[in-house]
Motif scaffolding. Structure first.
Motif, PDB file in Angstrom:
ATOM      1  N   ARG A   1      39.999  40.394  31.918  1.00  0.00           N
ATOM      2  CA  ARG A   1      39.527  39.731  33.146  1.00  0.00           C
ATOM      3  C   ARG A   1      40.366  38.640  33.095  1.00  0.00           C
ATOM      4  N   ILE A   2      40.957  38.108  33.870  1.00  0.00           N
ATOM      5  CA  ILE A   2      41.952  37.161  34.612  1.00  0.00           C
ATOM      6  C   ILE A   2      41.363  35.564  34.877  1.00  0.00           C
ATOM      7  N   GLU A   3      41.381  34.606  33.913  1.00  0.00           N
ATOM      8  CA  GLU A   3      40.926  33.509  33.911  1.00  0.00           C
ATOM      9  C   GLU A   3      42.189  32.193  33.924  1.00  0.00           C
ATOM     10  N   ARG A   4      41.836  31.395  34.276  1.00  0.00           N
ATOM     11  CA  ARG A   4      42.526  29.630  34.415  1.00  0.00           C
ATOM     12  C   ARG A   4      43.175  29.507  32.844  1.00  0.00           C
ATOM     13  N   THR A   5      43.848  29.304  32.874  1.00  0.00           N
ATOM     14  CA  THR A   5      44.635  28.765  31.228  1.00  0.00           C
ATOM     15  C   THR A   5      44.206  27.651  30.934  1.00  0.00           C
ATOM     16  N   ASP A   6      43.736  26.775  31.599  1.00  0.00           N
ATOM     17  CA  ASP A   6      42.814  25.630  31.253  1.00  0.00           C
ATOM     18  C   ASP A   6      41.558  25.529  31.684  1.00  0.00           C
ATOM     19  N   GLY A   7      40.523  27.428  31.739  1.00  0.00           N
ATOM     20  CA  GLY A   7      39.213  27.149  31.551  1.00  0.00           C
ATOM     21  C   GLY A   7      38.650  27.048  32.225  1.00  0.00           C
ATOM     22  N   LYS A   8      38.951  26.087  33.973  1.00  0.00           N
ATOM     23  CA  LYS A   8      38.540  25.525  35.024  1.00  0.00           C
ATOM     24  C   LYS A   8      38.220  26.751  35.866  1.00  0.00           C
ATOM     25  N   PRO A   9      37.431  26.668  36.703  1.00  0.00           N
ATOM     26  CA  PRO A   9      36.666  27.746  37.589  1.00  0.00           C
ATOM     27  C   PRO A   9      38.166  27.316  38.778  1.00  0.00           C
ATOM     28  N   PHE A  10      37.813  28.500  39.236  1.00  0.00           N
ATOM     29  CA  PHE A  10      38.872  28.763  40.597  1.00  0.00           C
ATOM     30  C   PHE A  10      37.886  29.449  41.715  1.00  0.00           C
ATOM     31  N   ALA A  11      38.500  29.769  42.957  1.00  0.00           N
ATOM     32  CA  ALA A  11      37.264  30.179  44.082  1.00  0.00           C
ATOM     33  C   ALA A  11      38.662  31.326  44.488  1.00  0.00           C
ATOM     34  N   ARG A  12      39.946  31.004  44.278  1.00  0.00           N
ATOM     35  CA  ARG A  12      41.168  31.713  44.937  1.00  0.00           C
ATOM     36  C   ARG A  12      41.802  32.356  44.032  1.00  0.00           C
ATOM     37  N   LEU A  13      42.448  33.158  43.960  1.00  0.00           N
ATOM     38  CA  LEU A  13      43.629  33.705  43.080  1.00  0.00           C
ATOM     39  C   LEU A  13      44.978  34.464  43.388  1.00  0.00           C
ATOM     40  N   SER A  14      46.202  33.734  44.135  1.00  0.00           N
ATOM     41  CA  SER A  14      47.090  34.865  44.626  1.00  0.00           C
ATOM     42  C   SER A  14      48.568  35.305  43.645  1.00  0.00           C
ATOM     43  N   LEU A  15      48.637  36.849  43.330  1.00  0.00           N
ATOM     44  CA  LEU A  15      48.999  37.538  42.945  1.00  0.00           C
ATOM     45  C   LEU A  15      50.115  38.089  43.963  1.00  0.00           C
ATOM     46  N   ASP A  16      51.060  37.962  43.067  1.00  0.00           N
ATOM     47  CA  ASP A  16      52.002  39.301  43.489  1.00  0.00           C
ATOM     48  C   ASP A  16      52.623  40.210  42.740  1.00  0.00           C
ATOM     49  N   ILE A  17      52.411  41.493  42.759  1.00  0.00           N
ATOM     50  CA  ILE A  17      52.373  43.135  42.464  1.00  0.00           C
ATOM     51  C   ILE A  17      53.249  43.608  43.077  1.00  0.00           C
ATOM     52  N   PRO A  18      54.547  43.800  42.235  1.00  0.00           N
ATOM     53  CA  PRO A  18      55.452  44.946  42.622  1.00  0.00           C
ATOM     54  C   PRO A  18      54.581  46.373  42.938  1.00  0.00           C
ATOM     55  N   VAL A  19      55.621  47.184  44.058  1.00  0.00           N
ATOM     56  CA  VAL A  19      55.113  48.264  44.888  1.00  0.00           C
ATOM     57  C   VAL A  19      56.010  49.370  44.113  1.00  0.00           C
ATOM     58  N   ARG A  20      55.318  50.376  43.056  1.00  0.00           N
ATOM     59  CA  ARG A  20      55.727  51.190  42.422  1.00  0.00           C
ATOM     60  C   ARG A  20      54.912  51.571  41.732  1.00  0.00           C
ATOM     61  N   TYR A  21      55.083  53.535  41.226  1.00  0.00           N
ATOM     62  CA  TYR A  21      54.417  53.835  40.774  1.00  0.00           C
ATOM     63  C   TYR A  21      54.802  53.658  39.109  1.00  0.00           C
ATOM     64  N   SER A  22      53.238  54.333  38.795  1.00  0.00           N
ATOM     65  CA  SER A  22      52.851  53.367  37.383  1.00  0.00           C
ATOM     66  C   SER A  22      51.884  54.656  37.137  1.00  0.00           C
ATOM     67  N   ALA A  23      52.403  55.578  36.176  1.00  0.00           N
ATOM     68  CA  ALA A  23      51.358  57.038  35.247  1.00  0.00           C
ATOM     69  C   ALA A  23      50.468  56.182  34.350  1.00  0.00           C
ATOM     70  N   LEU A  24      48.968  56.071  35.207  1.00  0.00           N
ATOM     71  CA  LEU A  24      48.476  55.625  33.904  1.00  0.00           C
ATOM     72  C   LEU A  24      47.383  57.280  33.224  1.00  0.00           C
ATOM     73  N   GLU A  25      47.071  56.903  32.361  1.00  0.00           N
ATOM     74  CA  GLU A  25      45.839  58.046  31.366  1.00  0.00           C
ATOM     75  C   GLU A  25      44.835  58.369  32.085  1.00  0.00           C
ATOM     76  N   LYS A  26      44.369  59.191  33.072  1.00  0.00           N
ATOM     77  CA  LYS A  26      43.242  59.699  33.213  1.00  0.00           C
ATOM     78  C   LYS A  26      43.042  58.377  34.561  1.00  0.00           C
ATOM     79  N   ALA A  27      43.592  57.782  35.473  1.00  0.00           N
ATOM     80  CA  ALA A  27      43.387  57.384  36.190  1.00  0.00           C
ATOM     81  C   ALA A  27      44.311  57.474  37.246  1.00  0.00           C
ATOM     82  N   TYR A  28      43.938  57.239  38.516  1.00  0.00           N
ATOM     83  CA  TYR A  28      44.716  56.842  39.758  1.00  0.00           C
ATOM     84  C   TYR A  28      45.334  55.968  39.501  1.00  0.00           C
ATOM     85  N   ALA A  29      46.946  55.852  39.976  1.00  0.00           N
ATOM     86  CA  ALA A  29      48.179  54.995  40.270  1.00  0.00           C
ATOM     87  C   ALA A  29      47.522  54.053  41.390  1.00  0.00           C
ATOM     88  N   PRO A  30      47.936  52.877  40.906  1.00  0.00           N
ATOM     89  CA  PRO A  30      47.612  51.633  42.259  1.00  0.00           C
ATOM     90  C   PRO A  30      47.921  52.033  43.171  1.00  0.00           C
TER      91      PRO A  30
END
Length: 467
Positions: free
Chosen positions: A98-127
């Motif tokens: 899970r991902i949660e706020r470090t202060d434990g407060k509720p949230f309604a939006r979560l923004s993430l920056d994700i690099p577009v690169r191949y990641s070999a995952l065991e028994k799972a398709y890469a994102p």
């Protein structure tokens, strides 16, 4: 070869692309109930701009203290999915995270920056499966999330994608700049890029332009050849599948030939990574790609025969081993190179199956982290059934007749399991001694697996030393 297959299916993920949910008796337009019905609990907005990353924003209908994901993917999300420093944290929980706020407060939006690169995952398709020309294949199943537990990771997720100046391909449709869909069950692959699909023998193909021409031309023929082979046996498909072949644009220097791929409904995909793909290649050195395509083509016909009904992990020897056996049977009818490769694969499977079953029963292999046994042992079982049925019918019947009978029973409502499959084999002509040995191999811990496997092969009329 570094081909990786997903837990539970190699390619048997179910997908439904649709709008937001409705009901048989809709609430009056504008009512609170109708608004709630149109509002998904979680939605995802992906923006693909210039650079080597995407921006992903999760929006929740109601604030929550955590967003849950499954499976954990060996910590991939915690490593690559970055929020504002110090604002959120990733926590492992059971079979997920899970991902949660470090202060434990509720949230309604979560923004993430994700690099577009191949990641070999065991028994799972890469994102992400990036293409050398800047395009990318995005696997939506890695992004599905839940606002509360329990979370299987297959819950529906409303997705919108924005990629200015790019074409977005999803659900068999292509659109410019934006697209919206609902990712369900195991998800789907979404293409974002500028390449135009190439129609070839019943396929729409997007193949990385940096792939060596001799290999590119061969791949554009290999999968259609297997599809033609199986269509001649099982009948043509009612769909025009998509083929995606991507080549890692930034392979580590000195790495060899590796790949990951599989099937999703209407799609076959393979990502080639490793520096070896950029060096001169002889087709005889990559005959395993022909095996890969034959295996994945077999899944299309399995799925079409059963209306997408597939059994659990514990029964994966039926469809994964069965697909390998189907690949072996069609490739035996081709060149000497392919026949020799099939013989080697069978010998390797015999050795690996015997060694693996000394540690765990086949029906417990998935839970024990030995999913590959379903391929290896399952192929030997299916080929033994083929040989036994052929011998008993004077060549008039084969594994394909067993499959057709089994698929028909599954469509009629019979559970997809070993009992149903072996009953279909028995009714097609599988001999009692071979049936008894196969039943033991698939359902119990064996004291001497090598002896049991060789007994099965001999009973079917196969030479264990040279199957």
């Amino acid at each position: 070869m570094g081909r990786t297959l997903p837990r539970a299916l190699t390619g048997f993920a179910a997908l439904a692309l649709a709008g937001t949910s409705g009901s048989a008796l809709p609430a009056p337009a504008g009512s609170a109930a109708s608004v709630a019905a149109r509002t998904p609990p979680v939605s995802l907005h992906i923006t693909r701009s210039s650079g080597d990353s995407v921006q992903a924003e999760y929006r929740l209908a109601r604030p929550t203290r955590a967003l849950h994901f499954a499976p954990p993917l060996d910590g991939y999300r915690a490593r690559d999915w970055k929020s504002l420093p110090g604002e959120f944290r990733w926590v492992r929980e059971g079979d997920g995270e899970r991902i949660e706020r470090t202060d434990g407060k509720p949230f309604a939006r979560l923004s993430l920056d994700i690099p577009v690169r191949y990641s070999a995952l065991e028994k799972a398709y890469a994102p992400f499966s990036p293409f050398s020309d800047g395009g990318v294949l995005v696997y939506s199943g890695r992004f599905q999330a839940c606002p509360a537990l329990p979370c299987k990771g297959t819950e529906p997720l409303a997705v919108t994608i924005a990629a200015e100046g790019k074409t977005i391909g999803v659900g068999g449709k292509r659109s410019a700049n934006t697209a919206a869909f609902v990712s369900r069950e195991e998800g789907t692959n979404v293409y974002i890029g500028s390449a135009q699909p190439v129609p070839t023998s019943g396929f729409l193909a997007i193949v990385d332009p940096a792939l060596q021409p001799v290999l590119r031309d061969h791949l554009l023929e290999s999968l259609p050849q297997s599809m033609r082979d199986f269509a001649a046996i099982y009948g043509p498909l009612s769909i025009t599948p998509e083929l995606y072949v991507s080549l890692d644009p930034k392979p580590p220097s000195g790495t060899s030939l590796s790949s990951q791929g599989g099937t999703l409904p209407g799609q076959v995909f393979i990502h080639l990574y490793g520096d070896g793909w950029r060096k001169p290649i002889k087709l005889g050195d990559v005959v395993w790609l022909d095996w890969f395509f034959a295996h994945e083509a077999a899944h299309f016909f399995q799925r079409a025969g059963t209306n997408d009904v597939i059994g659990p992990d514990s029964q994966a020897w039926i469809h994964e081993g069965g697909a390998d056996a189907m690949a072996a049977l069609v490739m035996r009818g081709r060149s000497d190179t392919e026949r020799s490769y099939v013989t080697r694969r069978i010998a390797e499977a015999r050795k690996a199956c015997a060694a693996g079953l000394t540690e765990v029963a086949l029906n417990a292999a998935s839970r024990a982290g030995k999913f590959d046994l379903h391929y290896q042992c399952g192929m030997l079982i299916a080929l033994a059934i083929d040989a036994d049925v052929r011998r008993g019918s004077g060549g008039a019947k084969s594994l394909h007749d067993v499959n057709r009978r089994f698929f028909a029973t599954v469509r009629a409502g019979t559970p997809w399991n070993g009992r149903s499959f072996l009953d279909a084999a028995r009714r097609t002509g599988l001999s009692a001694p071979t049936l008894a040995t196969i039943t033991a191999i698939t359902s119990q811990k064996l004291a001497d697996p090598a002896r049991q496997i060789d007994t099965m092969l001999r009973q079917a009329g196969m030479d264990p030393a040279a199957p």
